[in-house]
Design an enzyme around this catalytic site. Structure first.
Site, PDB file in Angstrom:
ATOM      1  N   ARG A 149       0.808  -1.216   0.000  1.00 55.60           N
ATOM      2  CA  ARG A 149       0.000   0.000   0.000  1.00 55.60           C
ATOM      3  C   ARG A 149       0.846   1.273   0.000  1.00 55.60           C
ATOM      4  O   ARG A 149       0.514   2.261  -0.662  1.00 55.60           O
ATOM      5  CB  ARG A 149      -0.940  -0.009   1.223  1.00 55.60           C
ATOM      6  CG  ARG A 149      -1.939  -1.132   1.211  1.00 55.60           C
ATOM      7  CD  ARG A 149      -2.681  -1.248   2.542  1.00 55.60           C
ATOM      8  NE  ARG A 149      -3.589  -0.137   2.783  1.00 55.60           N
ATOM      9  CZ  ARG A 149      -4.838  -0.080   2.329  1.00 55.60           C
ATOM     10  NH1 ARG A 149      -5.324  -1.062   1.586  1.00 55.60           N
ATOM     11  NH2 ARG A 149      -5.613   0.946   2.605  1.00 55.60           N
ATOM     12  N   LEU A 185      -7.248   4.553  -0.804  1.00 55.91           N
ATOM     13  CA  LEU A 185      -6.748   3.187  -0.946  1.00 55.91           C
ATOM     14  C   LEU A 185      -7.775   2.305  -0.256  1.00 55.91           C
ATOM     15  O   LEU A 185      -7.981   2.411   0.960  1.00 55.91           O
ATOM     16  CB  LEU A 185      -5.388   3.038  -0.266  1.00 55.91           C
ATOM     17  CG  LEU A 185      -4.140   3.432  -1.053  1.00 55.91           C
ATOM     18  CD1 LEU A 185      -2.959   3.566  -0.105  1.00 55.91           C
ATOM     19  CD2 LEU A 185      -3.844   2.398  -2.133  1.00 55.91           C
ATOM     20  N   SER A 186      -8.441   1.444  -1.006  1.00 55.30           N
ATOM     21  CA  SER A 186      -9.526   0.654  -0.440  1.00 55.30           C
ATOM     22  C   SER A 186      -9.021  -0.303   0.633  1.00 55.30           C
ATOM     23  O   SER A 186      -7.834  -0.640   0.704  1.00 55.30           O
ATOM     24  CB  SER A 186     -10.225  -0.138  -1.539  1.00 55.30           C
ATOM     25  OG  SER A 186     -10.865   0.719  -2.460  1.00 55.30           O
ATOM     26  N   CYS A 187      -9.957  -0.759   1.477  1.00 53.04           N
ATOM     27  CA  CYS A 187      -9.642  -1.743   2.513  1.00 53.04           C
ATOM     28  C   CYS A 187      -8.967  -2.955   1.897  1.00 53.04           C
ATOM     29  O   CYS A 187      -9.366  -3.423   0.829  1.00 53.04           O
ATOM     30  CB  CYS A 187     -10.914  -2.204   3.210  1.00 53.04           C
ATOM     31  SG  CYS A 187     -12.069  -0.911   3.685  1.00 53.04           S
ATOM     32  N   GLU A 188      -7.978  -3.477   2.576  1.00 49.72           N
ATOM     33  CA  GLU A 188      -7.233  -4.623   2.053  1.00 49.72           C
ATOM     34  C   GLU A 188      -8.138  -5.829   1.835  1.00 49.72           C
ATOM     35  O   GLU A 188      -8.001  -6.550   0.835  1.00 49.72           O
ATOM     36  CB  GLU A 188      -6.082  -4.960   3.003  1.00 49.72           C
ATOM     37  CG  GLU A 188      -4.970  -5.758   2.371  1.00 49.72           C
ATOM     38  CD  GLU A 188      -4.024  -4.918   1.512  1.00 49.72           C
ATOM     39  OE1 GLU A 188      -2.927  -5.430   1.214  1.00 49.72           O
ATOM     40  OE2 GLU A 188      -4.365  -3.766   1.132  1.00 49.72           O
TER      41      GLU A 188
END
Length: 382
Positions: free
Chosen positions: A37, A90-93
């Site tokens: 990330r 940055l979207s959730c993993e």
């Protein structure tokens, strides 16, 4: 500041401990760990301080910056705020992994992404599809330029376009796989037109979940099942309204009354939560547990709010407190009844079908099950 790769490893272990790495798509984990990330995170991030989104700069507060990049699996990282509201992240993993799994991407498949954001998801797609096979579209020119730079720095091989993702990528394709990283209430017909029959489209719907659609052999419709729950940012130009705290302000409730339904069920049943979003699409619902008692927060993003608080240990009915021209707890009760008479479908019983002029959510069976139209525009496509 803790080493960023240690934080990345911590997040990976948390994903493993919660069984969030997709077993059916073994390429996903190594791709995500090869392109962590922080390689795509801008130097300025944003966090909610209880009243507003405030900036966190890597140069002045590197520890907080790093923790925002590497939170828990279900934590997104806000990378852009416009007019006080988040507009990119940055979207959730866990959601990234789940959506990539839902896409069922194979090497050699031409792929279209809508919403480049930081470029990380496009990089992951390219790792599986192959160089030169991924096209990504970003509405915001500044974000598109940053995504292009991040992609170039991590290997290139992705075509970054600046434009409206709602029209797809005219003149490119056709595509075997299409994935959107922002939520739409209605799946654009252009996405279906630009996907080959038998191709797959994965998109967040209604800011609450994501669906995977397969284009019909005649290309005149796409249908498929709900894949999971998550909250996504809407398409640019879509009014998000205000957050709960902004709607609530300092306004006291103007009505208090018992709420007879079991709010514990609302907290634990993802199918019920999704159904309420289908039947009452403009009510935003959030639940939490404190000392064993559930509280529900409702608002419409504009003028009305409500809370529903369960009594400790379930002694007596919950209490609904409401403010505004709408009585949201009452509307929630009506929608809940609609779910019940539909057979109380689980999350995995829901699906979506899109045609040129209509879109609807169905339960149990696309042809014979109960359905709810989600088309808001008078004509979806010319």
């Amino acid at each position: 500041m803790e080493d960023l790769f240690n934080l990345q490893a911590r997040l990976g272990r948390a994903m493993e401990d919660r069984d969030l790495w997709p077993g059916d798509s073994p390429w996903v984990r190594p791709a995500m760990e090869s392109f962590p990330r922080h390689l795509f995170a801008p130097d300025r991030l944003w966090t909610w301080n209880g009243h507003a989104y405030v900036p966190v700069d890597r140069s002045t507060d590197p520890t907080v910056w790093a923790e925002l990049v590497y939170g828990a699996p279900a934590d997104s990282t806000i990378t852009q705020v416009s007019d006080g509201l988040p507009t990119s992240s940055l979207s959730c993993e866990d959601v990234v992994a789940d959506m990539l799994d839902s896409l069922m991407l194979e090497p050699g498949q031409p792929t279209l992404e809508l919403g480049a954001a930081t470029g990380r998801n496009a990089r992951l797609l390219a790792e599986q599809a192959g160089p030169g096979l991924v096209t990504t579209v970003e509405f915001d020119p500044t974000l598109a330029a940053a995504a292009a730079a991040n992609l170039a720095a991590t290997g290139g091989g992705v075509d970054v376009l600046t434009g409206d993702g709602g029209v797809g990528a005219p003149g490119r394709g056709p595509f075997l796989r299409v994935i959107s990283t922002y939520a739409v209430d209605e799946v654009p017909w252009a996405w279906i037109q630009q996907t080959v029959p038998g191709g797959r489209i994965v998109t967040p719907w209604g800011r609450l979940g994501h669906v995977a659609l397969t284009v019909a052999p005649d290309g005149q419709s796409a249908s498929g099942w709900v894949q999971g729950l998550a909250t996504f940012m809407p398409a640019r130009g879509t009014s998000q309204g205000m957050e709960w705290d902004q709607v609530r302000g300092g306004r006291p409730p103007v009505a208090e009354e018992p709420f007879a339904r079991d709010v514990q069920q609302l907290h634990r049943d993802a199918g019920l939560l999704f159904a309420l979003r289908v039947i009452a699409p403009d009510i935003r619902v959030r639940t939490a547990v404190d000392n064993g008692a559930v509280t529900v927060w409702l608002h419409d993003g504009h003028t009305s709010w409500a809370t529903i608080e369960a009594t400790p240990k379930g002694q007596g009915p919950a209490l609904a407190r409401q403010y505004g021209p709408r009585r949201l707890a009452t509307e929630l009760d009506v929608a809940w009844h609609g779910w019940t008479i539909a057979g109380a479908p689980s999350l995995w019983d829901f699906g979506m079908t899109c045609t040129r002029n209509d879109q609807y959510i169905w339960a149990h069976d696309a042809e014979t099950g109960p359905r709810w139209s989600t088309t808001t525009s008078p004509l979806r496509a010319a």
